[in-house]
Design a protein around this motif. Structure first.
Motif, PDB file in Angstrom:
ATOM      1  N   ARG A 155       0.584  -1.029   0.125  1.00 20.74           N
ATOM      2  CA  ARG A 155      -0.255   0.080   0.145  1.00 20.74           C
ATOM      3  C   ARG A 155       1.123   1.129  -0.348  1.00 20.74           C
ATOM      4  N   PRO A 156       0.186   2.519  -0.550  1.00 24.36           N
ATOM      5  CA  PRO A 156       0.780   3.654  -0.758  1.00 24.36           C
ATOM      6  C   PRO A 156       1.348   4.281   1.076  1.00 24.36           C
ATOM      7  N   ALA A 157       2.386   4.503   1.111  1.00 27.15           N
ATOM      8  CA  ALA A 157       2.813   5.262   2.689  1.00 27.15           C
ATOM      9  C   ALA A 157       1.840   6.279   3.201  1.00 27.15           C
ATOM     10  N   PRO A 158       1.390   6.653   4.186  1.00 24.66           N
ATOM     11  CA  PRO A 158       0.504   7.711   4.739  1.00 24.66           C
ATOM     12  C   PRO A 158       1.219   8.786   4.804  1.00 24.66           C
ATOM     13  N   TYR A 159       0.935   9.580   4.666  1.00 22.57           N
ATOM     14  CA  TYR A 159       1.347  11.297   4.495  1.00 22.57           C
ATOM     15  C   TYR A 159       1.097  11.290   5.955  1.00 22.57           C
ATOM     16  N   LEU A 160       0.347  11.672   6.944  1.00 21.25           N
ATOM     17  CA  LEU A 160       0.595  11.949   8.026  1.00 21.25           C
ATOM     18  C   LEU A 160      -0.170  10.901   8.810  1.00 21.25           C
ATOM     19  N   THR A 161      -0.585  11.129   9.873  1.00 20.75           N
ATOM     20  CA  THR A 161      -2.075  10.157  11.070  1.00 20.75           C
ATOM     21  C   THR A 161      -2.466  11.232  11.029  1.00 20.75           C
ATOM     22  N   THR A 191       6.530  16.914   5.671  1.00 15.54           N
ATOM     23  CA  THR A 191       7.059  18.108   4.645  1.00 15.54           C
ATOM     24  C   THR A 191       8.227  18.156   3.505  1.00 15.54           C
ATOM     25  N   MET A 192       9.312  17.181   4.071  1.00 10.03           N
ATOM     26  CA  MET A 192       9.983  16.484   3.519  1.00 10.03           C
ATOM     27  C   MET A 192       9.890  15.806   1.953  1.00 10.03           C
ATOM     28  N   THR A 193       8.694  14.971   2.132  1.00  7.73           N
ATOM     29  CA  THR A 193       8.439  14.106   1.676  1.00  7.73           C
ATOM     30  C   THR A 193       8.941  13.933  -0.417  1.00  7.73           C
TER      31      THR A 193
END
Length: 378
Positions: free
Chosen positions: A85-91, A148-150
């Motif tokens: 699955r795509p990695a989540p950005y934030l919780t 924020t640096m993804t």
């Protein structure tokens, strides 16, 4: 560093207003925004794993009574295949803290940023390379999570780097741990003084060295990292902290400061390793610049390879994910288009890493480029 928490989260300022909103429109339902990051351009699919690390050798510097320092670290890496699955950005809790910090986003669902489209796959199988991959350490701005640096992390990993993004606990607006706890911002609440700036630099140096130690001792990650080739890239206070760490670290070989004001503006030792700083026009030298800290810091950069660049039309958040997320959330954007800002940052920082960690010559760093006329060399 900024004077208030609100000033650094999603470029919070009174000047940020929802695009196209007037008093007459106030009753119109706000559509649910869809947020997505630009895809990386490298040849490798990208995986991401999150690590919960505990440093029992030191108490937490920001919260009394915490006898250990807990950190969350995201590892992005070249993957064998785009599996999972795509990695989540934030919780969801982290997203809520970010969204609710912005008055203009009061009608936006609190979990919007948790649903941001990313391009790394959670725990995808790592691609091994003989000798390991060069390592890039990322350090975000004050109040900002590592996420924020993804856009940069995914780009670097797709181009053959292993990337470690450090969440500096209590320096981020919200940090969620695997047990479900979410802790909030504590650092620097009394004001951003030179003393606070020096403390932040010390804390981040200790965090970085601890993370490098743990990666070096890890059977999983040690075999994936070329420990001879390590660089650090920081945004805002992360950039200034990385610059202060460079001359004293035995492992960090090169550093990029993305728009970080120096506080203090004099390093303990001269910087004699490869160093580049990229900023908005307020950081340019001479009468046009409004941030004198770069002028004060620059004479202490004594290495044979150094660059001072500014990007016309950029603002403080133009170098990280906010460049693309702000307009997607309906907030006013910088003069330079967000996708363009990320493209510029990716191009120049990747060129820097390729040159100093892989030994690959990159003419982009030699002189102004017709492909990126916004970028000025000083």
């Amino acid at each position: 560093m900024k004077k208030t928490v609100a000033a650094t989260v999603l470029a919070l300022s009174a000047s940020l207003t929802p695009l196209g909103v007037t008093p007459a429109d106030a009753a119109v339902p706000v559509p649910v925004p869809v947020t997505a990051l630009p895809a990386p351009a490298g040849e490798h699919p990208v995986g991401r794993t999150d690590l919960h690390l505990i440093d029992s050798s030191r108490p937490d510097p920001w919260v009394a009574g915490r006898n250990v320092r807990e950190l969350m670290v995201s590892i992005w890496y070249p993957a064998r295949r785009a599996a999972g699955r795509p990695a989540p950005y934030l919780t969801p809790r982290e997203s809520e803290s970010m969204i609710r910090s912005v008055p203009q986003l009061k009608d936006v669902p609190a979990d919007t940023l948790a649903r941001t489209t990313t391009h790394a796959r959670a725990d995808a199988p790592a691609l091994r390379r003989k000798g390991g991959w060069p390592l890039v350490v990322l350090s975000p701005g004050m109040t900002l999570p590592r996420a924020t640096m993804t856009s940069l992390a995914e780009e670097f990993a797709s181009r053959g780097y292993l990337v470690a993004g450090i969440e500096h606990t209590y320096e981020s607006l919200a940090t969620t741990f695997p047990d479900g706890r979410t802790v909030t911002f504590e650092a620097g609440k009394a004001g951003q003084t030179p003393e606070t700036g020096a403390k932040v630099a010390r804390v981040r140096a200790a965090d970085t060295e601890f993370v490098l130690d743990r990666l070096d001792r890890s059977k999983r990650w040690n075999r994936l990292i070329d420990e001879r080739r390590i660089a650090m890239v920081g945004h805002s206070v992360g950039g200034q902290s990385a610059a202060h760490l460079l001359p004293t670290s035995k492992r960090i070989k090169a550093v990029v400061n993305l728009d970080g004001t120096y506080n203090p503006d004099t390093p303990a030792k001269p910087l004699d390793k490869p160093f580049m700083m990229i900023g908005n026009p307020r950081h340019q030298p001479g009468p046009g610049g409004q941030d004198g800290s770069w002028n004060a810091f620059w004479p202490h950069v004594t290495g044979d390879w150094k660059r001072w660049l500014t990007v016309t039309g950029a603002e403080h958040m133009s170098f990280v994910d906010h460049a693309v997320l702000q307009p997607q959330l309906g907030l006013s954007e910088a003069p330079t288009d967000g996708e363009r800002s990320i493209k510029i940052t990716r191009a120049y920082v990747t060129a820097f890493l390729d040159l100093h960690l892989k030994g690959e010559r990159r003419p982009l760093l030699d002189r102004p480029s017709a492909d990126y006329p916004e970028v000025k060399f000083w």
